[in-house]
Design a protein around this motif. Sequence first.
Motif, PDB file in Angstrom:
ATOM      1  N   THR A  81     -56.424  91.479 -63.086  1.00 52.76           N
ATOM      2  CA  THR A  81     -55.445  90.379 -63.116  1.00 52.76           C
ATOM      3  C   THR A  81     -56.106  89.018 -63.285  1.00 52.76           C
ATOM      4  OG1 THR A  81     -55.521  90.245 -60.695  1.00 52.76           O
ATOM      5  CG2 THR A  81     -53.804  91.627 -61.667  1.00 52.76           C
ATOM      6  N   THR A  82     -57.404  89.002 -63.616  1.00 54.60           N
ATOM      7  CA  THR A  82     -58.105  87.724 -63.787  1.00 54.60           C
ATOM      8  C   THR A  82     -58.879  87.640 -65.098  1.00 54.60           C
ATOM      9  OG1 THR A  82     -60.025  88.580 -62.566  1.00 54.60           O
ATOM     10  CG2 THR A  82     -58.367  87.364 -61.301  1.00 54.60           C
ATOM     11  N   ASN A 108     -51.534  93.541 -68.978  1.00 56.03           N
ATOM     12  CA  ASN A 108     -52.401  92.417 -68.631  1.00 56.03           C
ATOM     13  C   ASN A 108     -51.757  91.109 -69.096  1.00 56.03           C
ATOM     14  OD1 ASN A 108     -54.634  90.373 -69.167  1.00 56.03           O
ATOM     15  ND2 ASN A 108     -55.796  91.966 -68.136  1.00 56.03           N
ATOM     16  N   THR A 109     -51.706  90.132 -68.205  1.00 59.30           N
ATOM     17  CA  THR A 109     -51.081  88.848 -68.541  1.00 59.30           C
ATOM     18  C   THR A 109     -52.087  87.697 -68.523  1.00 59.30           C
ATOM     19  OG1 THR A 109     -50.485  88.492 -66.220  1.00 59.30           O
ATOM     20  CG2 THR A 109     -48.847  89.570 -67.621  1.00 59.30           C
ATOM     21  N   THR A 110     -53.382  88.021 -68.447  1.00 62.34           N
ATOM     22  CA  THR A 110     -54.398  86.969 -68.362  1.00 62.34           C
ATOM     23  C   THR A 110     -55.356  86.952 -69.545  1.00 62.34           C
ATOM     24  OG1 THR A 110     -55.865  88.394 -67.055  1.00 62.34           O
ATOM     25  CG2 THR A 110     -54.332  86.973 -65.844  1.00 62.34           C
TER      26      THR A 110
END
Length: 265
Positions: A81-82, A108-110
Motif C-alpha cells: 500500500t506504499t 494497488n492505488t499507490t
Amino acid sequence: MTEKNTILADLNLDGNNLNANDAEWLAVGLNCKVLTVNDKTGKPVDTIINYPRALTTLRLAHNHLLDQGATHVASIIAGNTTLTLLELAHNGIGDAGTLEVGKATKFNTTLTHLGLAWNNITDQGFQAFAMEMSGQHFLQHLDVQGNKLDAGAGTAMIEMMTTCTALMSLKLEYMNITYDQDVCLRSLIEKNSSRFHQGSKDRYRDILSTMTSKAIRYEELYTRLTTEKRRLHKVNAVIDETKQERLDVKQAILDEKQRMSEEMH
C-alpha cells in the motif's frame, strides 16, 4: 531480514542475477507471507500476515526473473500500500508475466511508475495487459520501450490511454507503431498531463483558500483576544482603584480613631 523491517523505503536490487526463486522469497519477505505445510496434503500453504510497510521504490532491473518471477513480483504489487515505483526492465519477462503484473495493479492505488522496458512482451501480451490496466487512475509513467510491440500494441495503448486518465508519460522507443497512432498517443498524453496539472492547480487553490480562511479566522480570534485583553485591563484598573479606595477609607478611620484618642487624653 525484510520480515522484521517496517521502515525500508528504497530497495535497489538491479543487476544481482536474481531468478524466479529469489523473487518468491522477496515476495515472502515484503508481504510477510509465512510458508507452512499442510499436514494432510503435504503441500505448502500460504498464510498472509499483513504488516504496515514503508517500501516506496523497488528496483529489480537486469536480473533473470522471467514470467514466473514476474508473477511473484505481482503479489508484491497487490499486497503493498506504499509502493510508488517498480522497475522490471531487462528481465526476460514475456506475455504471461506481464499479464500478472497488469492484474496486480487493480489492487494497488499507490503505484505511479512502472518500468517494463526491454523484455519479451509481444502485441498479444500487451493487449491483454492493457485490458487489465483499463480504468486504472493512479499509474502516471509507463516504460515499455524495447519490446516486440507493433501496431496491435499501439491500438491497445490508445484504448488504454482513454481510460487511464492519470497516465501522462509513455516510453515507446523501438516500437513499430504507425504515424497516426503516435500522433494520437501524444495527444492523449498531453490531455492527461493538462488534466493532471489542472488538478494540481485546483488542489493548490483549495489549499490556499483553506489557509486564507484559517488566516482570516486567526485574525478575527486575535482581534477578539486583543479586545478581551483591553476589557480585562480596564476591569483590573477598576479593581485596583477600588482597592486603593478601601485602603484610603481604612486609613481615614485609623486617623479618626487616633484623633479621638488624643482628644480624650
